[in-house]
Design a protein around this motif. Structure first.
Motif, PDB file in Angstrom:
ATOM      1  N   MET A 224       0.880  -1.198  -0.164  1.00 25.03           N
ATOM      2  CA  MET A 224      -0.063  -0.013   0.022  1.00 25.03           C
ATOM      3  C   MET A 224       0.891   1.148   0.047  1.00 25.03           C
ATOM      4  N   LEU A 225       1.883   1.186   0.681  1.00 23.39           N
ATOM      5  CA  LEU A 225       2.729   2.445   0.946  1.00 23.39           C
ATOM      6  C   LEU A 225       3.502   2.741  -0.386  1.00 23.39           C
ATOM      7  N   VAL A 226       4.097   1.471  -1.032  1.00 24.25           N
ATOM      8  CA  VAL A 226       4.623   1.835  -2.263  1.00 24.25           C
ATOM      9  C   VAL A 226       3.794   2.344  -3.253  1.00 24.25           C
ATOM     10  N   THR A 227       2.608   1.824  -3.413  1.00 20.83           N
ATOM     11  CA  THR A 227       1.504   2.149  -4.462  1.00 20.83           C
ATOM     12  C   THR A 227       1.309   3.651  -4.210  1.00 20.83           C
ATOM     13  N   SER A 228       1.308   3.893  -2.961  1.00 12.49           N
ATOM     14  CA  SER A 228       0.694   5.363  -2.695  1.00 12.49           C
ATOM     15  C   SER A 228       1.753   6.356  -3.288  1.00 12.49           C
ATOM     16  N   ARG A 229       3.109   5.897  -3.157  1.00 16.43           N
ATOM     17  CA  ARG A 229       4.202   6.669  -3.447  1.00 16.43           C
ATOM     18  C   ARG A 229       4.240   6.492  -4.986  1.00 16.43           C
ATOM     19  N   MET A 230       4.178   5.627  -5.643  1.00 10.47           N
ATOM     20  CA  MET A 230       4.308   5.402  -6.872  1.00 10.47           C
ATOM     21  C   MET A 230       3.369   6.120  -8.128  1.00 10.47           C
ATOM     22  N   ILE A 231       2.169   6.460  -7.571  1.00 10.04           N
ATOM     23  CA  ILE A 231       1.124   7.064  -8.329  1.00 10.04           C
ATOM     24  C   ILE A 231       1.557   8.275  -8.544  1.00 10.04           C
ATOM     25  N   PRO A 232       2.024   9.339  -7.656  1.00 12.63           N
ATOM     26  CA  PRO A 232       2.442  10.683  -8.267  1.00 12.63           C
ATOM     27  C   PRO A 232       3.835  10.609  -9.116  1.00 12.63           C
ATOM     28  N   PHE A 233       4.719   9.641  -8.584  1.00  7.69           N
ATOM     29  CA  PHE A 233       5.767   9.557  -9.499  1.00  7.69           C
ATOM     30  C   PHE A 233       5.836   9.308 -10.965  1.00  7.69           C
ATOM     31  N   LEU A 234       4.792   8.161 -11.240  1.00  2.00           N
ATOM     32  CA  LEU A 234       4.369   7.711 -12.292  1.00  2.00           C
ATOM     33  C   LEU A 234       3.560   8.606 -13.284  1.00  2.00           C
ATOM     34  N   ARG A 235       2.878   9.467 -12.540  1.00  2.00           N
ATOM     35  CA  ARG A 235       2.149  10.477 -13.230  1.00  2.00           C
ATOM     36  C   ARG A 235       2.938  11.620 -13.488  1.00  2.00           C
ATOM     37  N   GLN A 236       4.186  11.995 -12.940  1.00  2.00           N
ATOM     38  CA  GLN A 236       5.057  13.049 -13.119  1.00  2.00           C
ATOM     39  C   GLN A 236       5.868  12.413 -14.548  1.00  2.00           C
ATOM     40  N   LYS A 237       5.994  11.251 -14.491  1.00  2.00           N
ATOM     41  CA  LYS A 237       6.990  10.639 -15.516  1.00  2.00           C
ATOM     42  C   LYS A 237       6.089  10.581 -16.771  1.00  2.00           C
ATOM     43  N   GLN A 238       4.729  10.635 -16.607  1.00  2.00           N
ATOM     44  CA  GLN A 238       3.832  10.008 -17.712  1.00  2.00           C
ATOM     45  C   GLN A 238       3.969   8.649 -18.147  1.00  2.00           C
ATOM     46  N   PHE A 239       4.122   7.647 -17.176  1.00  2.00           N
ATOM     47  CA  PHE A 239       4.077   6.601 -17.471  1.00  2.00           C
ATOM     48  C   PHE A 239       2.416   6.032 -17.276  1.00  2.00           C
ATOM     49  N   GLY A 240       1.598   6.310 -18.241  1.00  2.00           N
ATOM     50  CA  GLY A 240       0.294   6.233 -18.203  1.00  2.00           C
ATOM     51  C   GLY A 240      -0.134   4.835 -19.143  1.00  2.00           C
ATOM     52  N   GLN A 241      -0.969   4.273 -18.751  1.00  2.00           N
ATOM     53  CA  GLN A 241      -1.583   3.214 -19.535  1.00  2.00           C
ATOM     54  C   GLN A 241      -2.224   3.541 -20.916  1.00  2.00           C
ATOM     55  N   PHE A 242      -1.734   2.680 -21.898  1.00  2.00           N
ATOM     56  CA  PHE A 242      -2.018   2.732 -23.169  1.00  2.00           C
ATOM     57  C   PHE A 242      -3.202   2.140 -23.526  1.00  2.00           C
ATOM     58  N   ILE A 243      -4.187   2.635 -23.978  1.00  2.00           N
ATOM     59  CA  ILE A 243      -5.749   1.785 -23.869  1.00  2.00           C
ATOM     60  C   ILE A 243      -5.729   1.139 -25.582  1.00  2.00           C
ATOM     61  N   ARG A 244      -5.835  -0.085 -25.499  1.00  2.00           N
ATOM     62  CA  ARG A 244      -6.063  -0.592 -26.899  1.00  2.00           C
ATOM     63  C   ARG A 244      -7.442  -0.240 -27.791  1.00  2.00           C
ATOM     64  N   GLU A 245      -7.261   0.147 -28.852  1.00  2.00           N
ATOM     65  CA  GLU A 245      -8.644   0.863 -29.429  1.00  2.00           C
ATOM     66  C   GLU A 245      -9.619   0.122 -29.824  1.00  2.00           C
ATOM     67  N   GLU A 246      -9.153  -1.358 -29.759  1.00  2.00           N
ATOM     68  CA  GLU A 246     -10.254  -2.369 -30.098  1.00  2.00           C
ATOM     69  C   GLU A 246     -11.133  -2.924 -28.935  1.00  2.00           C
ATOM     70  N   GLY A 247     -10.633  -2.314 -27.673  1.00  2.00           N
ATOM     71  CA  GLY A 247     -11.234  -2.717 -26.190  1.00  2.00           C
ATOM     72  C   GLY A 247     -12.572  -1.907 -26.303  1.00  2.00           C
ATOM     73  N   PRO A 248     -13.213  -2.225 -25.038  1.00  2.00           N
ATOM     74  CA  PRO A 248     -14.656  -1.233 -25.063  1.00  2.00           C
ATOM     75  C   PRO A 248     -14.070   0.172 -24.851  1.00  2.00           C
ATOM     76  N   GLN A 249     -15.265   0.850 -25.650  1.00  2.00           N
ATOM     77  CA  GLN A 249     -15.137   2.404 -25.618  1.00  2.00           C
ATOM     78  C   GLN A 249     -15.075   3.100 -24.230  1.00  2.00           C
ATOM     79  N   ALA A 250     -15.807   2.313 -23.257  1.00  2.00           N
ATOM     80  CA  ALA A 250     -15.945   2.950 -22.022  1.00  2.00           C
ATOM     81  C   ALA A 250     -14.525   2.923 -21.277  1.00  2.00           C
ATOM     82  N   HIS A 251     -13.613   2.291 -21.870  1.00  2.00           N
ATOM     83  CA  HIS A 251     -12.144   1.953 -21.302  1.00  2.00           C
ATOM     84  C   HIS A 251     -11.390   3.175 -21.769  1.00  2.00           C
ATOM     85  N   LEU A 252     -11.684   3.894 -22.851  1.00  2.00           N
ATOM     86  CA  LEU A 252     -10.720   5.033 -23.480  1.00  2.00           C
ATOM     87  C   LEU A 252     -10.528   6.156 -22.275  1.00  2.00           C
TER      88      LEU A 252
END
Length: 328
Positions: A22-50
């Motif tokens: 839990m601690l590592v996850t809470s620290r990783m969220i702002p770090f990954l946001r800052q680095k822009q390590f965001g999820q790439f959503i597949r276009e063929e997936g459900p539209q709601a997931h975009l």
């Protein structure tokens, strides 16, 4: 009847994994946001997931950290089986590394494809082979058959059997990880089941019990931030590592056949993809499911993500009760 360390010790190991994860996850969220390590959503997936695009991913690192700390603590307990625990940890790292390379290529290098499927399978087979040979040399080639109370010596078939389990599990958990909190919640139930079996059944199985508690705690710690709407995803790093560690704990405990019972949801998810792809190719474009893996089939049928997760968790819970009854 609880063997080895007693309930308080096992609870402490789960709590340690939970806290670290839990601690590592809470620290990783702002770090990954800052680095822009965001999820790439597949276009063929459900539209709601975009709308999920850009959610930080690779959060599986936090679960790996939780499991690692918990298992290292357990190594200092009396009567600890060090080599078995190391085998479980190495299996988690090896499969997690395959996922990590994939995630890193997709996200940091902005390539949608990570490793090629062939490269992935070759690496997974090699890691599975390493664990199979280790177990064969350490404990022989016997496997427990559920509902019979008997063990069967698989002899020369043991190695391909173990390799298949490791590779199939890693990829099946990976396919299950498609909704917020789905892989982490179902895996926490499966891990808890193996912990209970390791603690209570037969002569007890300390490495399996300890690893089960560690994964149980770590997945719940991650789930704090991964439930709907997810603030972080585990990525391939997490789902591959989970598949690797769940199969390794079952293999170390000679409970390989319990995996498809307790983790039947993973099997169904993988089969839904195989059926869909095969049927699609054979019929020139027809489909069995609205979309595969099967969690998307229910989603496109009008179920909310949270309902799919709740139903799949309930299903897993029932499967896990059957798994426990099969070895009692």
């Amino acid at each position: 009847m609880i063997h080895h360390h007693g309930i308080a010790t096992y609870a402490m190991l789960a709590a340690a994994a939970f806290a670290v994860s839990m601690l590592v996850t809470s620290r990783m969220i702002p770090f990954l946001r800052q680095k822009q390590f965001g999820q790439f959503i597949r276009e063929e997936g459900p539209q709601a997931h975009l709308s999920k695009a850009g959610t930080p991913t690779m959060g599986g690192i936090a679960m790996v950290a939780g499991v690692t700390v918990s298992l290292i603590i357990s190594m200092f307990l009396p009567g600890s089986d060090l080599t078995a625990k190391l085998a479980i940890l190495l299996s988690m790292y090896a499969f997690g590394a395959v996922g990590f390379i994939d995630d890193y290529n997709k996200i940091a290098k902005k390539q949608n494809e990570g490793l090629t499927p062939k490269q992935k399978i070759v690496l997974q087979v090699l890691f599975g082979l390493a664990l199979a040979v280790f177990m064969m040399l350490k404990e022989g080639t016997t496997v427990l058959i559920p509902f019979t109370g008997r063990t069967v010596d698989m002899g020369v078939l043991y190695i391909p059997f173990i390799v298949f389990i490791e590779v199939a599990m890693a990829n099946a958990v990976n396919l299950t990880d498609g909704l917020d909190g789905l892989a982490s919640s179902t895996s926490s139930i499966v891990a808890c089941t193996f912990a209970i079996i390791g603690m209570c059944v037969g002569a007890g199985n300390e490495p399996m019990a300890v690893a089960g508690q560690a994964v149980f705690g770590a997945t719940l710690g991650f789930l704090v931030y991964n439930h709907y709407p997810a603030r972080i995803f585990m990525g391939d790093t997490g789902s591959m590592a989970l598949g690797g560690v769940l199969s390794a704990m079952a293999i170390v405990g000679h409970m390989e056949w319990l995996l498809p019972i307790a983790g039947l949801i993973y099997v169904i998810e993988a089969l839904s993809v195989i059926i869909q792809v095969t049927y699609f190719k054979k019929t020139g474009g027809k489909r069995v499911f609205r979309m595969a893996p099967i969690h998307h089939h229910f989603e496109l049928g009008g179920w909310h993500e949270t309902k799919v997760v709740r139903v799949f968790c309930l299903f897993t819970f029932v499967c896990c009760i059957i798994a426990v009854l099969s070895v009692v």
